[in-house]
Design a protein around this motif. Sequence first.
Motif, PDB file in Angstrom:
ATOM      1  N   VAL A 338       0.820  -1.139   0.142  1.00 55.01           N
ATOM      2  CA  VAL A 338       0.100  -0.095   0.154  1.00 55.01           C
ATOM      3  C   VAL A 338       1.048   1.210  -0.170  1.00 55.01           C
ATOM      4  O   VAL A 338       0.377   2.462   0.003  1.00 55.01           O
ATOM      5  CB  VAL A 338      -0.937   0.169   1.203  1.00 55.01           C
ATOM      6  CG1 VAL A 338      -1.776  -1.177   1.088  1.00 55.01           C
ATOM      7  CG2 VAL A 338      -0.055  -0.105   2.583  1.00 55.01           C
ATOM      8  N   ARG A 339       2.246   1.212  -0.078  1.00 58.14           N
ATOM      9  CA  ARG A 339       3.136   2.208  -0.310  1.00 58.14           C
ATOM     10  C   ARG A 339       3.153   2.642  -1.851  1.00 58.14           C
ATOM     11  O   ARG A 339       2.968   1.760  -2.684  1.00 58.14           O
ATOM     12  CB  ARG A 339       4.432   2.070   0.217  1.00 58.14           C
ATOM     13  CG  ARG A 339       4.323   1.893   1.930  1.00 58.14           C
ATOM     14  CD  ARG A 339       4.571   3.197   2.292  1.00 58.14           C
ATOM     15  NE  ARG A 339       4.207   3.300   3.854  1.00 58.14           N
ATOM     16  CZ  ARG A 339       5.777   3.300   4.410  1.00 58.14           C
ATOM     17  NH1 ARG A 339       6.561   3.560   3.818  1.00 58.14           N
ATOM     18  NH2 ARG A 339       5.711   3.291   5.857  1.00 58.14           N
ATOM     19  N   THR A 340       3.643   3.744  -2.170  1.00 56.67           N
ATOM     20  CA  THR A 340       3.540   4.076  -3.686  1.00 56.67           C
ATOM     21  C   THR A 340       4.262   3.157  -4.501  1.00 56.67           C
ATOM     22  O   THR A 340       3.816   2.840  -5.492  1.00 56.67           O
ATOM     23  CB  THR A 340       3.794   5.638  -3.735  1.00 56.67           C
ATOM     24  OG1 THR A 340       3.087   6.834  -2.831  1.00 56.67           O
ATOM     25  CG2 THR A 340       3.979   6.170  -5.372  1.00 56.67           C
ATOM     26  N   ARG A 341       5.379   3.102  -4.121  1.00 58.64           N
ATOM     27  CA  ARG A 341       6.389   2.120  -5.056  1.00 58.64           C
ATOM     28  C   ARG A 341       5.714   0.711  -5.037  1.00 58.64           C
ATOM     29  O   ARG A 341       5.856  -0.105  -5.938  1.00 58.64           O
ATOM     30  CB  ARG A 341       7.669   2.257  -4.160  1.00 58.64           C
ATOM     31  CG  ARG A 341       8.516   3.457  -4.464  1.00 58.64           C
ATOM     32  CD  ARG A 341       8.707   3.847  -5.704  1.00 58.64           C
ATOM     33  NE  ARG A 341       9.727   3.104  -6.422  1.00 58.64           N
ATOM     34  CZ  ARG A 341      10.107   3.233  -7.625  1.00 58.64           C
ATOM     35  NH1 ARG A 341       9.618   4.455  -8.491  1.00 58.64           N
ATOM     36  NH2 ARG A 341      10.814   2.639  -8.289  1.00 58.64           N
ATOM     37  N   GLY A 342       5.290   0.219  -3.910  1.00 53.56           N
ATOM     38  CA  GLY A 342       4.688  -1.047  -3.761  1.00 53.56           C
ATOM     39  C   GLY A 342       3.532  -1.193  -4.757  1.00 53.56           C
ATOM     40  O   GLY A 342       3.320  -2.208  -5.511  1.00 53.56           O
ATOM     41  N   ILE A 343       2.825  -0.096  -4.762  1.00 56.28           N
ATOM     42  CA  ILE A 343       1.350  -0.197  -5.682  1.00 56.28           C
ATOM     43  C   ILE A 343       1.987  -0.166  -7.184  1.00 56.28           C
ATOM     44  O   ILE A 343       1.386  -1.219  -7.932  1.00 56.28           O
ATOM     45  CB  ILE A 343       0.507   1.087  -5.382  1.00 56.28           C
ATOM     46  CG1 ILE A 343       0.236   1.113  -3.717  1.00 56.28           C
ATOM     47  CG2 ILE A 343      -0.528   1.067  -6.570  1.00 56.28           C
ATOM     48  CD1 ILE A 343      -0.680   2.319  -3.485  1.00 56.28           C
ATOM     49  N   GLN A 344       2.900   0.532  -7.346  1.00 55.64           N
ATOM     50  CA  GLN A 344       3.358   0.594  -8.803  1.00 55.64           C
ATOM     51  C   GLN A 344       4.184  -0.691  -9.279  1.00 55.64           C
ATOM     52  O   GLN A 344       3.678  -1.388 -10.055  1.00 55.64           O
ATOM     53  CB  GLN A 344       4.378   1.510  -8.940  1.00 55.64           C
ATOM     54  CG  GLN A 344       5.287   1.748 -10.444  1.00 55.64           C
ATOM     55  CD  GLN A 344       6.065   2.874 -10.507  1.00 55.64           C
ATOM     56  OE1 GLN A 344       6.873   3.043  -9.492  1.00 55.64           O
ATOM     57  NE2 GLN A 344       5.912   3.674 -11.465  1.00 55.64           N
ATOM     58  N   SER A 345       4.864  -1.433  -8.352  1.00 54.52           N
ATOM     59  CA  SER A 345       5.445  -2.712  -8.302  1.00 54.52           C
ATOM     60  C   SER A 345       4.595  -3.784  -8.801  1.00 54.52           C
ATOM     61  O   SER A 345       4.697  -4.768  -9.606  1.00 54.52           O
ATOM     62  CB  SER A 345       6.589  -2.968  -7.514  1.00 54.52           C
ATOM     63  OG  SER A 345       7.534  -1.896  -7.428  1.00 54.52           O
TER      64      SER A 345
END
Length: 359
Positions: A338-345
């Motif tokens: 649910v962090r920005t980079r995690g969502i993108q990845s």
Amino acid sequence: MLSPCEAVCDAVPELTPRALPQALDRAIELFRGKQDITDGDLMRCTEPAVRLAEHGVRISPLLQAWDLGSSTLLAEYWARALPGEQRELAALTHWITRTVSGITTEVAAAYSHTLKQTGLGLPRRVLADMMVSGSVNDELAAAAHHEPADRYLVMAFGLLGGTAPGPATVALGAAALAADDAGLCCQVDQHICVLVPLRSPETPAVIGGRVLERLRQADLPVRLPVGSVVADREKLDDAAQRAIVVESLAAAAELASPVVEESEIISEMAMLRDRSYQEEMAGLIDPLRQHPDLIETLRTLYSMDLDRTRTARRLNVARRTLTYRMEKIEQLTGINPVRTRGIQSFTLALTARNLPAGT
């Protein structure tokens, strides 16, 4: 030995009439005898087109094959030319190009006229087929009540249930768009393609949404999402193929938008071109392979725009269970979902997983 044009026609099962390749050979004979092609020869050219129109068969592949055949035949003449024959070959090239263009115009006009007379209601479909193949003519456009535009929005979609489109489906789409010249409908491979003329300052997204609504009101079983590309009139063939790719990638990415533009799937396009990138992205969720419930949790969470209440409801689990699953995902992968980079990845990883390996 077959002429190049006859060989091309033999290679395409749909191209059964022999009159067109024979007429091209006849044109070469007339040129050699310093004569022009006669009205009788033109009439013999148009006869197979009329017969095809009476049965609702497309002629655009026939015209494409004939154009290719004439080009191949000319190339063969040039390759065998002896010293001093170049001047005559230049004249032949100019003459045959003009002659073939005149014949194809007559053939298309006869085809369109027959369609109107037999009441098949397919001129707009035929026009769209010919525009995609790059062989549109003003006579056919006029018969289909369409004013060609400089730029088009090209939309591509499949049918629900994976049903293969056919003439009846294409005709249904063409009829839905006939009013106000809203677009042309044709079949490209296993997809329906709609060519929408861009004549207003409205965005392609707005125009595409309006066209999609017309198709759905006509009960056309459109499978969402729809891929869309904006292209010049001269590049519609390439645009149709690109729109099909956009539709495929949008489906793999499970995008919620009903009409997806090329600019929205840039990362997915990168994976399509780079197999190693695709494999690396898919590898991000390899630690979850033994936990299909966690993969489904990710997919549902992102489709619900991170709304945990809706996600838990859709998964039929308690919010506490959902929180536990997200913590488990981070524990196994090292990525916070649910962090920005995690969502993108993870979003790209799910898409990469849906794409065929080595596409």
